[in-house]
Structures are given as structure tokens and as C-alpha cells.
Write a protein that holds these residues in place. Structure first.
Motif, short mmCIF file in Angstrom:
data_model
loop_
_atom_site.label_atom_id
_atom_site.label_comp_id
_atom_site.label_asym_id
_atom_site.label_seq_id
_atom_site.Cartn_x
_atom_site.Cartn_y
_atom_site.Cartn_z
N LEU A 230 0.83 -1.21 0.00
CA LEU A 230 0.00 0.00 0.00
C LEU A 230 0.86 1.26 0.00
CD1 LEU A 230 -2.69 -1.08 2.63
CD2 LEU A 230 -3.02 -0.85 0.16
N ALA A 231 2.01 1.21 0.69
CA ALA A 231 2.91 2.36 0.73
C ALA A 231 3.50 2.64 -0.65
CB ALA A 231 4.03 2.10 1.74
N ILE A 232 3.84 1.57 -1.37
CA ILE A 232 4.37 1.74 -2.74
C ILE A 232 3.31 2.36 -3.64
CG2 ILE A 232 5.17 0.49 -4.78
CD1 ILE A 232 6.50 -1.52 -2.82
N GLN A 233 2.07 1.87 -3.51
CA GLN A 233 0.97 2.42 -4.32
C GLN A 233 0.75 3.89 -3.99
OE1 GLN A 233 -2.34 -0.13 -3.42
NE2 GLN A 233 -1.57 -1.84 -4.64
N LYS A 234 0.80 4.23 -2.70
CA LYS A 234 0.62 5.63 -2.29
C LYS A 234 1.74 6.50 -2.83
CE LYS A 234 -0.02 8.50 1.86
NZ LYS A 234 1.05 9.45 1.54
N ALA A 235 2.98 5.99 -2.76
CA ALA A 235 4.12 6.76 -3.26
C ALA A 235 3.99 7.01 -4.77
CB ALA A 235 5.42 6.02 -2.96
N PHE A 236 3.53 5.99 -5.48
CA PHE A 236 3.35 6.13 -6.93
C PHE A 236 2.30 7.20 -7.24
CE2 PHE A 236 1.06 5.09 -10.82
CZ PHE A 236 2.11 5.01 -11.75
N LEU A 237 1.16 7.15 -6.52
CA LEU A 237 0.09 8.13 -6.75
C LEU A 237 0.54 9.55 -6.39
CD1 LEU A 237 -2.98 6.10 -5.42
CD2 LEU A 237 -2.40 6.59 -7.81
N ASP A 238 1.32 9.66 -5.30
CA ASP A 238 1.84 10.98 -4.91
C ASP A 238 2.79 11.52 -5.97
OD1 ASP A 238 0.37 10.88 -2.60
OD2 ASP A 238 2.05 10.28 -1.31
N ALA A 239 3.64 10.64 -6.51
CA ALA A 239 4.58 11.06 -7.56
C ALA A 239 3.83 11.47 -8.82
CB ALA A 239 5.55 9.91 -7.87
N ARG A 240 2.78 10.74 -9.15
CA ARG A 240 1.97 11.06 -10.33
C ARG A 240 1.33 12.44 -10.18
NH1 ARG A 240 -3.45 10.53 -11.23
NH2 ARG A 240 -4.13 10.26 -13.40
N THR A 241 0.74 12.69 -8.99
CA THR A 241 0.10 13.98 -8.73
C THR A 241 1.11 15.12 -8.82
OG1 THR A 241 -1.53 12.93 -7.28
CG2 THR A 241 -1.22 15.30 -7.04
N LEU A 242 2.29 14.92 -8.22
CA LEU A 242 3.34 15.94 -8.26
C LEU A 242 3.79 16.22 -9.69
CD1 LEU A 242 5.28 17.78 -6.72
CD2 LEU A 242 6.86 15.83 -6.54
N SER A 243 3.98 15.16 -10.47
CA SER A 243 4.42 15.31 -11.86
C SER A 243 3.41 16.09 -12.68
CB SER A 243 4.64 13.93 -12.48
OG SER A 243 5.01 14.04 -13.84
N ILE A 244 2.12 15.79 -12.49
CA ILE A 244 1.07 16.47 -13.26
C ILE A 244 0.97 17.94 -12.84
CG2 ILE A 244 -1.43 16.56 -13.65
CD1 ILE A 244 -1.43 13.49 -13.32
N GLU A 245 0.99 18.19 -11.53
CA GLU A 245 0.84 19.55 -11.03
C GLU A 245 2.01 20.45 -11.45
OE1 GLU A 245 -1.63 21.02 -9.44
OE2 GLU A 245 -2.86 19.21 -9.50
N CYS A 246 3.22 19.89 -11.44
CA CYS A 246 4.42 20.69 -11.76
C CYS A 246 4.81 20.63 -13.24
CB CYS A 246 5.59 20.22 -10.91
SG CYS A 246 5.33 20.41 -9.14
N GLY A 247 4.13 19.79 -14.01
CA GLY A 247 4.46 19.66 -15.43
C GLY A 247 5.78 18.98 -15.68
N LEU A 248 6.19 18.10 -14.76
CA LEU A 248 7.44 17.37 -14.92
C LEU A 248 7.22 16.22 -15.90
CD1 LEU A 248 8.55 17.19 -11.17
CD2 LEU A 248 9.42 18.72 -12.93
N ILE A 249 7.96 16.25 -17.01
CA ILE A 249 7.76 15.25 -18.05
C ILE A 249 8.39 13.92 -17.65
CG2 ILE A 249 8.11 14.70 -20.49
CD1 ILE A 249 6.29 17.10 -19.93
N ASP A 250 7.57 12.90 -17.67
CA ASP A 250 8.03 11.54 -17.37
C ASP A 250 7.23 10.59 -18.25
OD1 ASP A 250 7.67 8.85 -15.76
OD2 ASP A 250 9.50 9.79 -15.01
N LYS A 251 7.89 9.58 -18.77
CA LYS A 251 7.22 8.68 -19.72
C LYS A 251 6.00 7.98 -19.11
CE LYS A 251 10.26 4.68 -18.84
NZ LYS A 251 11.16 3.69 -19.47
N GLN A 252 6.02 7.76 -17.77
CA GLN A 252 4.89 7.09 -17.14
C GLN A 252 3.68 8.00 -17.00
OE1 GLN A 252 5.61 4.07 -13.96
NE2 GLN A 252 7.60 5.09 -13.77
N PHE A 253 3.95 9.33 -16.94
CA PHE A 253 2.87 10.26 -16.68
C PHE A 253 2.59 11.22 -17.84
CE2 PHE A 253 5.08 9.79 -12.42
CZ PHE A 253 4.29 8.71 -12.02
N ILE A 254 3.28 11.03 -18.97
CA ILE A 254 3.12 11.97 -20.09
C ILE A 254 1.68 12.03 -20.58
CG2 ILE A 254 3.76 10.21 -21.80
CD1 ILE A 254 4.57 14.00 -21.90
#
Length: 278
Positions: A230-254
Motif C-alpha cells: 500500500l505504501a508503494i501504491q501511495k508513493a506512486f500516486l503521490d509522484a503522479r500527482t506531483l508530476s502532473i501539477e508541476c508539469g514534470l515530463i516523465d514517460k509514465q505520466f506523459i
């Protein structure tokens, strides 16, 4: 029982007590013989019931089980078993059946007459209800109860007026069965109030506690075998939210970033069109 037979009865009781790990006291008050036979059948192989005189039972329990003698009331009996006291209580509780109330009975729980129509025609019955402080009137040719009414509280003595009301309405508020007043196991005495557990409510509380514990562990970053995934899933979702909000380009979230940009562009276009048409 003859006086000469009493010592032998005490010895029989002592032998039963010494053979089993769980020793309990039953209250047989007002238990029909037919009901007792059904309960004995249900307990076959699990427990043994032995009815005896109060004085003989008290003598057999002393000195090792002397504390149990405080729980001998009315028409007692001995019950012995090798299973958990809680399991034994649950088995006895399941064997109870509903019965009509009589004056002098003790209410096993709050007895409530519910609001609504009855099958009773107008007549003396309405006075019987009102004598028990139940508000009633005639509606569509039948007597109707106007509001929910607690006629007898838990532990209250059933009066003749109460019994008349319950019988009139076809209610069976009493429970017939063996009452396990107390049990002793490994020197510990469990009274009825402790043994009578609402299993569903207990499981619900444990489930809720586990949920809150896991939620707390995730928020403080406390990793265990139960929270790691569950911690890994939470970390992934937090990273996804941060990437989208900040416009950080990443192949997983493009894809998510482009979808957000498209939505923002569509919203801007609608706003501009609205201003032009104004």
C-alpha cells in the motif's frame, strides 16, 4: 434424595468437576423438561449438565471453586466442558427459543410495542393497551398503535397488564433456555455480562481498528509487511500527482500531463468564445 445418598451425590459432582477444565453454573428457572432435553442433545459430546440440590452443589465446589457458589441462584445446575467458556455460552444462547410472557417473568431486553396497525377490532382491547400506557386509536376499523412504546425495560418484572398486552398482540418477548450465570477456567471466573459478546460488533470494531492502524502507518511512513504494498501504491500516486501539477515530463505520466493540458486548453477556448459572443 435420601440423606444417605447425599455423600455419594457430592462425590459424583466432585468427579465431574475434576474431569473437565471449564466449570459453570446454570440457572434452570422455569425451563420446561422438553426444552432441556433438546439442549442436552445439542450439547452432546461438548458438555455435561448435572442437576442437584443447592447445598450439595455448594459443597462439591468447595474449596477450589468456592467463588462460583456466589452465582448459584433459583434452580441451579452444574455444567462442565473442555471447550472455551465463550464458545459454550454461544452454544447455549443459540439454543434459546421465544416464549409468551407471564406475570412475574423478567424482561430479557427492552420490550417494545411498535407503532402501526394491529389485527384487533374496536372494543375492550383498546383499554387493555391503554392500561399499559400504549397510545392507541381506531383506524380503518382496526386498533392502531400511535407510537413506539417501551412497555418493559431490560430486567423489569413483567406485570399482569404487560403480559395481557403481549398476549393480545401475539408477541413472544421471552427467551426460554439455559442461563449460564458464571464459568470458571484456570482460576478465572467469567460472568454472563463478559461472556455475552456480540460477535458481529466485535469483528466490526477489530476491522475498524485495523483500518485506522494501516492508515496511520501509511501517513507516517511506517513500513511493515502489511503496509509495504500500500505504501508503494501511495508513493506512486503521490509522484503522479506531483508530476502532473508541476508539469514534470516523465514517460509514465506523459499521457496524464497531456490530458490535463488538453482540458485546460478546452476550458480556455470556451472562456474566450463566451467573451467574444458576449
Amino acid at each position: 434424595m435420601l440423606k444417605s445418598e447425599k455423600p455419594q451425590e457430592v462425590e459424583r459432582l466432585k468427579k465431574l468437576i475434576s474431569t473437565y477444565s471449564v466449570i459453570g453454573i446454570l440457572n434452570m428457572h422455569k425451563l420446561p423438561g422438553r426444552q432441556l432435553q433438546k439442549i442436552r442433545t445439542a450439547l452432546h459430546g461438548k458438555a455435561v449438565i448435572r442437576m442437584s440440590k443447592k447445598a450439595l452443589l455448594e459443597k462439591a465446589l468447595e474449596p477450589e471453586h468456592k467463588e462460583l457458589t456466589k452465582h448459584i441462584h433459583d434452580e441451579p445446575a452444574l455444567i462442565v466442558a473442555n471447550e472455551s467458556p465463550f464458545s459454550l455460552f454461544k452454544t447455549l444462547k443459540k439454543s434459546r427459543s421465544k416464549a409468551k410472557a407471564r406475570a412475574g417473568d423478567i424482561a430479557p431486553s427492552d420490550i417494545v410495542v411498535l407503532k402501526g396497525p394491529t389485527s384487533l377490532p374496536p372494543g375492550p382491547s383498546i383499554s387493555t393497551l391503554q392500561n399499559a400506557k400504549i397510545k392507541a386509536s381506531v383506524q380503518q376499523g382496526k386498533i392502531a398503535v400511535l407510537q413506539d412504546t417501551t412497555v418493559a425495560k431490560h430486567g423489569a418484572t413483567i406485570t399482569a397488564a404487560m403480559a395481557n398486552v403481549f398476549n393480545l398482540l401475539g408477541m413472544e418477548p421471552m427467551l426460554i433456555g439455559l442461563m449460564l450465570t458464571a464459568v470458571q477456567e484456570n482460576g478465572m471466573i467469567y460472568e454472563q455480562s463478559v461472556l455475552d459478546i456480540d460477535t458481529d460488533a466485535y469483528v466490526a470494531k477489530v476491522t475498524e481498528a485495523a483500518y485506522h492502524a494501516i492508515n496511520l502507518a501509511l501517513h507516517i511512513g511506517y513500513i511493515t509487511k502489511d503496509t509495504a504494498q500500500l505504501a508503494i501504491q501511495k508513493a506512486f500516486l503521490d509522484a503522479r500527482t506531483l508530476s502532473i501539477e508541476c508539469g514534470l515530463i516523465d514517460k509514465q505520466f506523459i499521457g496524464d500531463i497531456l490530458a490535463r493540458a488538453t482540458a485546460q486548453a478546452d476550458a480556455l477556448e470556451r472562456m474566450m468564445n463566451k467573451e467574444v459572443n458576449a
